[in-house]
Design a protein around this motif. Structure first.
Motif, PDB file in Angstrom:
ATOM      1  N   ASN A 130       2.335   4.705   1.326  1.00  0.00           N
ATOM      2  CA  ASN A 130       2.658   5.323   2.434  1.00  0.00           C
ATOM      3  C   ASN A 130       2.068   6.628   2.591  1.00  0.00           C
ATOM      4  OD1 ASN A 130       3.415   5.494   5.183  1.00  0.00           O
ATOM      5  ND2 ASN A 130       5.499   5.674   4.761  1.00  0.00           N
ATOM      6  N   VAL A 134      -3.075  10.164   6.591  1.00  0.00           N
ATOM      7  CA  VAL A 134      -4.715  10.368   6.420  1.00  0.00           C
ATOM      8  C   VAL A 134      -4.573  11.830   6.152  1.00  0.00           C
ATOM      9  CG1 VAL A 134      -6.807  10.284   7.345  1.00  0.00           C
ATOM     10  CG2 VAL A 134      -5.175   8.502   7.675  1.00  0.00           C
ATOM     11  N   ARG A 148      -9.907   4.774   4.319  1.00  0.00           N
ATOM     12  CA  ARG A 148      -9.669   4.622   5.757  1.00  0.00           C
ATOM     13  C   ARG A 148     -10.599   5.347   6.563  1.00  0.00           C
ATOM     14  NH1 ARG A 148      -3.278   6.005   5.843  1.00  0.00           N
ATOM     15  NH2 ARG A 148      -3.781   7.250   4.227  1.00  0.00           N
ATOM     16  N   ARG A 202       0.876  -1.094  -0.117  1.00  0.00           N
ATOM     17  CA  ARG A 202      -0.092  -0.035  -0.193  1.00  0.00           C
ATOM     18  C   ARG A 202       0.826   1.235  -0.100  1.00  0.00           C
ATOM     19  NH1 ARG A 202      -5.472  -0.823   2.126  1.00  0.00           N
ATOM     20  NH2 ARG A 202      -5.661  -3.042   2.519  1.00  0.00           N
ATOM     21  N   PHE A 233      -4.851   5.211  -1.016  1.00  0.00           N
ATOM     22  CA  PHE A 233      -4.277   4.387  -0.025  1.00  0.00           C
ATOM     23  C   PHE A 233      -4.531   3.014  -0.371  1.00  0.00           C
ATOM     24  CE2 PHE A 233      -4.234   1.920   3.958  1.00  0.00           C
ATOM     25  CZ  PHE A 233      -2.968   2.006   4.445  1.00  0.00           C
ATOM     26  N   GLU A 239      -3.790  12.859   2.670  1.00  0.00           N
ATOM     27  CA  GLU A 239      -4.873  12.498   1.800  1.00  0.00           C
ATOM     28  C   GLU A 239      -5.988  13.407   1.814  1.00  0.00           C
ATOM     29  OE1 GLU A 239      -7.554   8.259   1.128  1.00  0.00           O
ATOM     30  OE2 GLU A 239      -5.933   8.369   2.739  1.00  0.00           O
TER      31      GLU A 239
END
Length: 164
Positions: free
Chosen positions: A7, A10, A50, A5, A46, A13
């Motif tokens: 890196n 959050v 999430r 995945r 990601f 993002e």
């Protein structure tokens, strides 16, 4: 098959999703939290959305809200449930000491230009937005020695002497 995945934090993002919305919709001032989450999901940085994206949009990245865990200052709450990128000069909660823009090395290369665009548009060359009520906090404790040894009740009684 072992998939690796990307890196990416959050918060970064969330920043990318919000900056993309601003660039795609320059006529808009702000976006709903749901729109930002949906844009993050669409961008799929990601490999999956999430759970932390929602809480970062609603709290952890919001510069003018009291921080809980996250102290990022990337977003600004314009109205209940609405966000935009923070602007230089926005009121920022004094405990919001985290980053405002992702570092280019922390996001995939295709977003480096987006970060540059956002810095030029939203930061206007200022290293940090004006901190909310900063001057008030600098006054904390000023004059405390003026009342040292003074009983507050006695002082008030003295002021009230002669009142009818």
């Amino acid at each position: 098959m072992n998939l690796v995945r990307p890196n990416i934090k959050v918060a970064d993002e969330v920043f990318v999703a919000t900056a993309l919305l601003h660039r795609e919709h320059p006529e808009r001032v702000d976006f709903t939290q749901g729109e930002i989450v949906a844009r993050a999901e669409k961008e799929n940085l990601f490999g999956e959305l999430r759970d932390g994206v929602r809480v970062h949009v609603s709290l952890h990245c919001v510069a003018n809200r009291r921080p809980n865990k996250g102290r990022y200052g990337m977003l600004y709450e314009t109205a209940d449930g609405r966000r935009r990128l923070v602007l230089a000069g926005d009121d920022v909660h004094p405990e919001r000491t985290g980053k405002i823009f992702p570092e280019p090395e922390d996001v995939p290369p295709q977003y480096h230009q987006l970060i540059d665009w956002a810095r030029k548009r939203y930061n206007k060359g200022v290293s940090r937005p004006v901190r909310w009520l900063e001057g008030i906090f600098q006054l904390s404790g000023t004059g405390k020695d003026l009342w040292k040894g003074e009983d507050p009740d006695e002082y008030v009684r003295g002021l009230r002497e002669g009142w009818e």
